[in-house]
Design an enzyme around this catalytic site. Structure first.
Site, PDB file in Angstrom:
ATOM      1  N   HIS A 184      -1.423   0.251  -9.893  1.00  0.00           N
ATOM      2  CA  HIS A 184      -2.047  -0.700  -8.949  1.00  0.00           C
ATOM      3  C   HIS A 184      -2.701  -1.860  -9.708  1.00  0.00           C
ATOM      4  O   HIS A 184      -3.923  -2.031  -9.659  1.00  0.00           O
ATOM      5  CB  HIS A 184      -3.072   0.011  -8.043  1.00  0.00           C
ATOM      6  CG  HIS A 184      -3.423  -0.791  -6.815  1.00  0.00           C
ATOM      7  ND1 HIS A 184      -3.836  -0.201  -5.631  1.00  0.00           N
ATOM      8  CD2 HIS A 184      -3.433  -2.126  -6.562  1.00  0.00           C
ATOM      9  CE1 HIS A 184      -4.076  -1.149  -4.745  1.00  0.00           C
ATOM     10  NE2 HIS A 184      -3.837  -2.323  -5.295  1.00  0.00           N
TER      11      HIS A 184
ATOM     12  N   GLU B  27      -3.833   7.308  -4.477  1.00  0.00           N
ATOM     13  CA  GLU B  27      -4.294   6.733  -5.749  1.00  0.00           C
ATOM     14  C   GLU B  27      -5.677   7.255  -6.116  1.00  0.00           C
ATOM     15  O   GLU B  27      -6.507   7.408  -5.215  1.00  0.00           O
ATOM     16  CB  GLU B  27      -4.364   5.204  -5.618  1.00  0.00           C
ATOM     17  CG  GLU B  27      -3.006   4.589  -5.463  1.00  0.00           C
ATOM     18  CD  GLU B  27      -3.089   3.086  -5.206  1.00  0.00           C
ATOM     19  OE1 GLU B  27      -4.161   2.486  -5.413  1.00  0.00           O
ATOM     20  OE2 GLU B  27      -2.071   2.532  -4.803  1.00  0.00           O
TER      21      GLU B  27
ATOM     22  N   ARG C 175       0.861  -1.169   0.000  1.00  0.00           N
ATOM     23  CA  ARG C 175       0.000   0.000   0.000  1.00  0.00           C
ATOM     24  C   ARG C 175       0.907   1.230   0.000  1.00  0.00           C
ATOM     25  O   ARG C 175       1.989   1.195   0.613  1.00  0.00           O
ATOM     26  CB  ARG C 175      -0.895   0.050   1.258  1.00  0.00           C
ATOM     27  CG  ARG C 175      -2.041  -0.938   1.273  1.00  0.00           C
ATOM     28  CD  ARG C 175      -3.124  -0.546   0.260  1.00  0.00           C
ATOM     29  NE  ARG C 175      -4.259  -1.461   0.250  1.00  0.00           N
ATOM     30  CZ  ARG C 175      -4.403  -2.487  -0.596  1.00  0.00           C
ATOM     31  NH1 ARG C 175      -3.486  -2.748  -1.488  1.00  0.00           N
ATOM     32  NH2 ARG C 175      -5.488  -3.246  -0.550  1.00  0.00           N
TER      33      ARG C 175
HETATM   34  P1  NAP Z   1      -1.019 -11.821   4.825  1.00  0.00           P
HETATM   35  O1  NAP Z   1      -1.033 -13.245   4.389  1.00  0.00           O
HETATM   36  O2  NAP Z   1      -1.873 -11.388   5.956  1.00  0.00           O
HETATM   37  O3  NAP Z   1       0.510 -11.443   5.131  1.00  0.00           O
HETATM   38  C1  NAP Z   1       0.883 -10.221   5.695  1.00  0.00           C
HETATM   39  C2  NAP Z   1       2.351 -10.282   6.096  1.00  0.00           C
HETATM   40  O4  NAP Z   1       2.720  -8.997   6.594  1.00  0.00           O
HETATM   41  C3  NAP Z   1       2.652 -11.294   7.220  1.00  0.00           C
HETATM   42  O5  NAP Z   1       3.939 -11.833   7.005  1.00  0.00           O
HETATM   43  C4  NAP Z   1       2.642 -10.422   8.472  1.00  0.00           C
HETATM   44  O6  NAP Z   1       3.419 -11.027   9.481  1.00  0.00           O
HETATM   45  C5  NAP Z   1       3.278  -9.135   7.917  1.00  0.00           C
HETATM   46  N1  NAP Z   1       2.929  -7.952   8.702  1.00  0.00           N
HETATM   47  C6  NAP Z   1       1.694  -7.530   9.060  1.00  0.00           C
HETATM   48  N2  NAP Z   1       1.784  -6.401   9.789  1.00  0.00           N
HETATM   49  C7  NAP Z   1       3.106  -6.111   9.897  1.00  0.00           C
HETATM   50  C8  NAP Z   1       3.840  -5.080  10.547  1.00  0.00           C
HETATM   51  N3  NAP Z   1       3.228  -4.126  11.242  1.00  0.00           N
HETATM   52  N4  NAP Z   1       5.185  -5.101  10.456  1.00  0.00           N
HETATM   53  C9  NAP Z   1       5.826  -6.077   9.766  1.00  0.00           C
HETATM   54  N5  NAP Z   1       5.185  -7.078   9.126  1.00  0.00           N
HETATM   55  C10 NAP Z   1       3.843  -7.099   9.192  1.00  0.00           C
HETATM   56  O7  NAP Z   1      -1.415 -10.863   3.606  1.00  0.00           O
HETATM   57  P2  NAP Z   1      -1.278 -11.125   2.047  1.00  0.00           P
HETATM   58  O8  NAP Z   1      -2.452 -11.862   1.563  1.00  0.00           O
HETATM   59  O9  NAP Z   1       0.084 -11.658   1.770  1.00  0.00           O
HETATM   60  O10 NAP Z   1      -1.414  -9.600   1.514  1.00  0.00           O
HETATM   61  C11 NAP Z   1      -0.543  -8.609   1.980  1.00  0.00           C
HETATM   62  C12 NAP Z   1      -0.970  -7.242   1.501  1.00  0.00           C
HETATM   63  O11 NAP Z   1      -0.613  -7.053   0.123  1.00  0.00           O
HETATM   64  C13 NAP Z   1      -2.459  -6.917   1.505  1.00  0.00           C
HETATM   65  O12 NAP Z   1      -2.937  -6.599   2.792  1.00  0.00           O
HETATM   66  C14 NAP Z   1      -2.553  -5.739   0.543  1.00  0.00           C
HETATM   67  O13 NAP Z   1      -2.387  -4.517   1.225  1.00  0.00           O
HETATM   68  C15 NAP Z   1      -1.369  -5.969  -0.405  1.00  0.00           C
HETATM   69  N6  NAP Z   1      -1.832  -6.352  -1.757  1.00  0.00           N
HETATM   70  C16 NAP Z   1      -1.547  -5.541  -2.811  1.00  0.00           C
HETATM   71  C17 NAP Z   1      -1.981  -5.911  -4.068  1.00  0.00           C
HETATM   72  C18 NAP Z   1      -1.689  -5.067  -5.260  1.00  0.00           C
HETATM   73  O14 NAP Z   1      -2.431  -5.120  -6.231  1.00  0.00           O
HETATM   74  N7  NAP Z   1      -0.624  -4.279  -5.251  1.00  0.00           N
HETATM   75  C19 NAP Z   1      -2.728  -7.062  -4.265  1.00  0.00           C
HETATM   76  C20 NAP Z   1      -2.997  -7.853  -3.168  1.00  0.00           C
HETATM   77  C21 NAP Z   1      -2.539  -7.501  -1.912  1.00  0.00           C
HETATM   78  P3  NAP Z   1       3.248 -10.666  11.061  1.00  0.00           P
HETATM   79  O15 NAP Z   1       1.774 -10.670  11.341  1.00  0.00           O
HETATM   80  O16 NAP Z   1       4.041 -11.720  11.740  1.00  0.00           O
HETATM   81  O17 NAP Z   1       3.855  -9.321  11.219  1.00  0.00           O
HETATM   82  C1  8YV Z   2      -7.281  -4.901  -5.475  1.00  0.00           C
HETATM   83  C2  8YV Z   2      -5.440  -5.195  -3.811  1.00  0.00           C
HETATM   84  O1  8YV Z   2      -7.394  -4.852  -6.832  1.00  0.00           O
HETATM   85  O2  8YV Z   2      -6.400  -7.173  -3.003  1.00  0.00           O
HETATM   86  C3  8YV Z   2      -5.848  -6.124  -2.728  1.00  0.00           C
HETATM   87  O3  8YV Z   2      -5.552  -5.799  -1.557  1.00  0.00           O
HETATM   88  O4  8YV Z   2      -4.731  -4.262  -3.605  1.00  0.00           O
HETATM   89  C4  8YV Z   2      -5.903  -5.435  -5.196  1.00  0.00           C
HETATM   90  O5  8YV Z   2      -5.908  -6.798  -5.478  1.00  0.00           O
HETATM   91  C5  8YV Z   2      -7.536  -3.561  -4.907  1.00  0.00           C
HETATM   92  O6  8YV Z   2      -7.769  -3.687  -3.538  1.00  0.00           O
HETATM   93  C6  8YV Z   2      -8.731  -2.915  -5.567  1.00  0.00           C
HETATM   94  O7  8YV Z   2      -9.566  -2.293  -4.669  1.00  0.00           O
END
Ligand code: NAP
Ligand code: 8YV
Length: 323
Positions: A283, A265, A236
């Site tokens: 994104h 964004e 994010r």
């Molecule tokens: P997840 O399985 O919940 O993994 C989150 C990771 O972050 C865990 O390793 C967690 O470990 C760590 N974490 C959480 N809070 C933290 C903190 N304060 N300091 C350090 N580490 C921390 O989540 P995920 O499914 O992998 O998704 C992660 C994130 O990616 C989403 O929440 C979203 O914001 C982002 N995302 C972006 C896109 C995109 O299109 N760019 C798409 C999908 C997701 P600990 O709890 O041990 O700290």
């Molecule tokens: C989404 C993402 O497209 O899943 C997430 O957390 O960042 C993306 O996969 C986005 O949230 C659109 O709202």
């Protein structure tokens, strides 16, 4: 809920899979169609029992949730749910669901694409060719390569692990930081982010947004990463102190950055746009028809489970299923 169609508010886009999946079972009120949101919401306040949140920057705040005293469930599109005050929802008996897992591989693919583009300057090289410059001289060799890099993963959750698997296949060493070491993960763990930044030259950020990660990639971390450093942010915009990043890039205190997410964004800082040595994606981590359909379907399935009196499929940790 037998026999009656519950009233559900749709906040955000009228995504076809969501609308078609829900309309047979619920009465869907589409906020996006309302010329006057206030006038639209007022008579619905006592009726709405669930909210579907689909592709929107709208924040689901306590003030918003409070408007619907019968609210039981919020089904949100996307795995990240920093736009929803889930802690408040949990404390008020409202279940929040998100769409994890179905997007892991797509987002990991994009992360590797962004990393490669940033390290090997593929977008710049493509612009060079299109500008007709190739006959004049070959595109310069890139100073950066993946061949001598170590990636420090900031976050080793579902998507982090999918990215790390790909990096392993590329022969790139991986280490990681998160608040707790991950069970079953053999990569070296750094309890302190700044220590990991000092030990690596590439950071791949994939943690949730929200207060606990706000600006965690700050001036100190960027300085620890150093002049050869590359920052990839797939998480994010809020996770990176954007002014500190811009300053570090301008002063060449880090080498480059690849960003899929931004603070405001879809607005992107003019200073970033004007830099030729960074790579900026709009994104698009999960942005394929295939994966977005699966995410839409999970929004629907979580709500249909609720309509059928079943537990939510993918509740967020702040709102565990009721016993
Ligand atoms: P997840 O399985 O919940 O993994 C989150 C990771 O972050 C865990 O390793 C967690 O470990 C760590 N974490 C959480 N809070 C933290 C903190 N304060 N300091 C350090 N580490 C921390 O989540 P995920 O499914 O992998 O998704 C992660 C994130 O990616 C989403 O929440 C979203 O914001 C982002 N995302 C972006 C896109 C995109 O299109 N760019 C798409 C999908 C997701 P600990 O709890 O041990 O700290
Ligand atoms: C989404 C993402 O497209 O899943 C997430 O957390 O960042 C993306 O996969 C986005 O949230 C659109 O709202």
């Amino acid at each position: 809920m037998a026999g009656e169609k519950p009233d559900v508010l749709l906040v955000g886009h009228k995504k076809p899979v969501i609308v078609a999946g829900l309309e047979p079972k619920v009465t869907l009120h589409k906020l996006i169609d309302a010329p006057d949101k206030e006038a639209f919401l007022k008579p619905l306040a006592d009726k709405i029992r669930a909210i579907a949140v689909a592709y929107t920057n709208e924040r689901i705040s306590p003030e918003f949730m409070q408007r619907f005293p019968k609210l039981e469930q919020i089904s949100s599109f996307g795995v990240g749910y920093d736009h929803i005050d889930a802690k408040w929802a949990g404390a008020h008996g409202i279940t929040v669901t998100n769409t994890p897992k179905v997007l892991d591989e797509e987002v990991a693919d994009t992360a590797l694409g962004l990393l490669l583009c940033t390290v090997r300057e593929f977008p710049q090289a493509e612009r060079y060719l299109r500008a007709g410059r190739w006959p004049g001289a070959a595109y310069p060799l890139t100073n950066a390569t993946l061949r001598d890099r170590t990636v420090g993963m900031v976050g080793m959750g579902r998507i982090g692990k999918a990215i790390a698997r790909r990096l392993e296949a590329f022969g790139v060493p991986v280490v990681y930081h998160s608040r707790n070491p991950q069970a079953g993960v053999s990569y070296k763990y750094y309890p302190k982010l700044v220590d990991m930044a000092r030990a690596v030259d590439t950071l791949m950020v994939i943690v949730p947004g929200g207060t606990s990660t706000q600006n965690m990639i700050n001036k100190e971390v960027l300085e620890a990463l150093g002049p050869n450093g590359i920052l990839i942010n797939m998480a994010r915009g809020s996770v990176v102190d954007e002014p500190a990043l811009i300053e570090a890039l301008k002063a060449k205190r880090i080498f480059s950055a690849g960003l899929d997410v931004f603070v405001k964004e879809p607005q992107v800082s003019k200073e970033l746009i004007e830099m030729d040595h960074v790579v900026l994606f709009p994104h698009l981590g999960s942005g394929s028809v295939y994966t977005r359909k699966a995410m839409d379907q999970l929004v629907v399935d979580n709500l249909l489970a609720w309509v059928g009196g079943k537990p939510p499929l993918t509740p967020v940790p702040e709102t565990p299923p009721k016993k």
